[in-house]
Scaffold this active site. Structure first.
Site, PDB file in Angstrom:
ATOM      1  N   LYS A   1       0.885  -1.176   0.000  1.00  0.00           N
ATOM      2  CA  LYS A   1       0.000   0.000   0.000  1.00  0.00           C
ATOM      3  C   LYS A   1       0.920   1.221   0.000  1.00  0.00           C
ATOM      4  CE  LYS A   1      -4.314   1.505   2.255  1.00  0.00           C
ATOM      5  NZ  LYS A   1      -5.213   1.289   1.093  1.00  0.00           N
ATOM      6  N   ILE A   2       1.425   1.525  -1.173  1.00  0.00           N
ATOM      7  CA  ILE A   2       2.512   2.491  -1.345  1.00  0.00           C
ATOM      8  C   ILE A   2       1.966   3.789  -1.913  1.00  0.00           C
ATOM      9  CG2 ILE A   2       4.666   2.912  -2.604  1.00  0.00           C
ATOM     10  CD1 ILE A   2       5.208  -0.140  -2.303  1.00  0.00           C
TER      11      ILE A   2
END
Length: 306
Positions: free
Chosen positions: A159-160
């Site tokens: 979850k960048i």
């Protein structure tokens, strides 16, 4: 607008909302390397507040940082405790939590390796992400003209921060063309996920969703919904889903921490099923809200009480 609260946890201490600031040369602001989570805290049936699946969210946050080659100067336990403390000090009985790992200022350029990893945790009151009416009646979605990057183009299981440009463009396209949400296909043309939610398709009583190994975020809410469906005796299949399978589905729904469980009543101008929230979607939606509010929770560790 985000409702202002009193304190934000930042680099190991609680600071006033107005003081939670960064320098303009903060590396993540320019290049997008960072990791974040979305977590919800609910007021439970017995009056206490509980954060839903906090440990799993913190684990994924550290997994995302690891994928992004970011060293974090805190332990899992410290971040977990900081989430609880931030909710507690702001006196919120239900809220959304946003922990963020980001690369601070120092060197610039893509090869900057020694800038500090900084941490912030903010909380705020946030209702239904796609609207209360959407929860009840379903939303209108469209297939996006933007493609979800392949599994080896961007690291889909992280979850960048920067990955969400793809989602933002898809979401903006949907909103400006009169829809509430976008559904993205992968590079092979199969259904991937929505801009911020996992997608489920119901046909003849069987629920299907794209597989974990596809170009999707391995959603924690997705895992919760699959667990609850199986608890209810519903068959769940992880498989590739073609675009036109959405059109002829009996029901389609999306899920995510922010969106919770949201029905889809129309896609690309085509009515889905009865054109409203379907019976199975309502069952799993009702069960989900029971669980997050502490009613017959199948896994006790899913709730961390504040």
């Amino acid at each position: 607008m985000v409702d202002k609260v009193e304190k934000i946890w930042m680099d190991g201490e609680l600071v006033a909302w107005e003081d939670a600031n960064v320098h303009i040369l903060t590396h993540t602001l320019h290049y997008g390397l960072g990791a974040f989570e979305g977590i919800r805290c609910y007021r439970t049936e017995d009056g206490r507040s509980a954060i839903f699946r906090l440990d799993e969210h913190v684990r994924r946050l550290f997994d995302s940082a690891h994928i992004a080659t970011m060293e974090v100067p805190y332990t899992h336990e410290q971040i977990r405790d900081a989430c609880l403390e931030t909710v507690r000090v702001n006196g919120l009985d239900s809220c959304y939590l946003r922990p963020l790992f980001f690369v601070g200022d120092g060197a610039m350029g893509l090869g900057a390796m020694n800038n500090p990893t900084r941490v912030a945790i903010a909380v705020w009151r946030w209702g239904a992400y796609l609207g209360e009416e959407g929860l009840q009646k379903g939303i209108r979605a469209r297939i996006s003209s933007f493609t979800r990057p392949g599994v080896n183009m961007l690291m889909a299981k992280g979850k960048i921060v920067g990955h969400y440009v793809n989602s933002i463009l898809a979401k903006r396209e949907a909103l400006t063309t009169g829809f509430q949400e976008a559904i993205l296909l992968d590079a092979q043309g199969y259904v991937s996920e929505a801009s911020g939610e996992n997608v489920f398709v119901v046909r003849d009583g069987v629920v299907s969703t794209p597989p974990q190994g596809a170009s999707i975020l391995g959603g924690i809410t997705r895992d919760t919904i699959m667990t609850l469906l199986r608890e209810m005796g519903v068959e769940v299949r992880e498989r590739l889903i073609a675009r036109d399978e959405l059109y002829v589905a009996d029901e389609v729904f999306m899920c995510g921490t922010a969106a919770e469980v949201t029905p889809v009543r129309e896609i690309d101008g085509r009515r889905i099923g009865i054109g409203a929230r379907g019976a199975l979607t309502k069952r799993v939606q009702d069960r989900y809200f029971q669980v997050v509010r502490g009613v017959e929770v199948p896994v006790a560790a899913w709730l961390t009480y504040v």
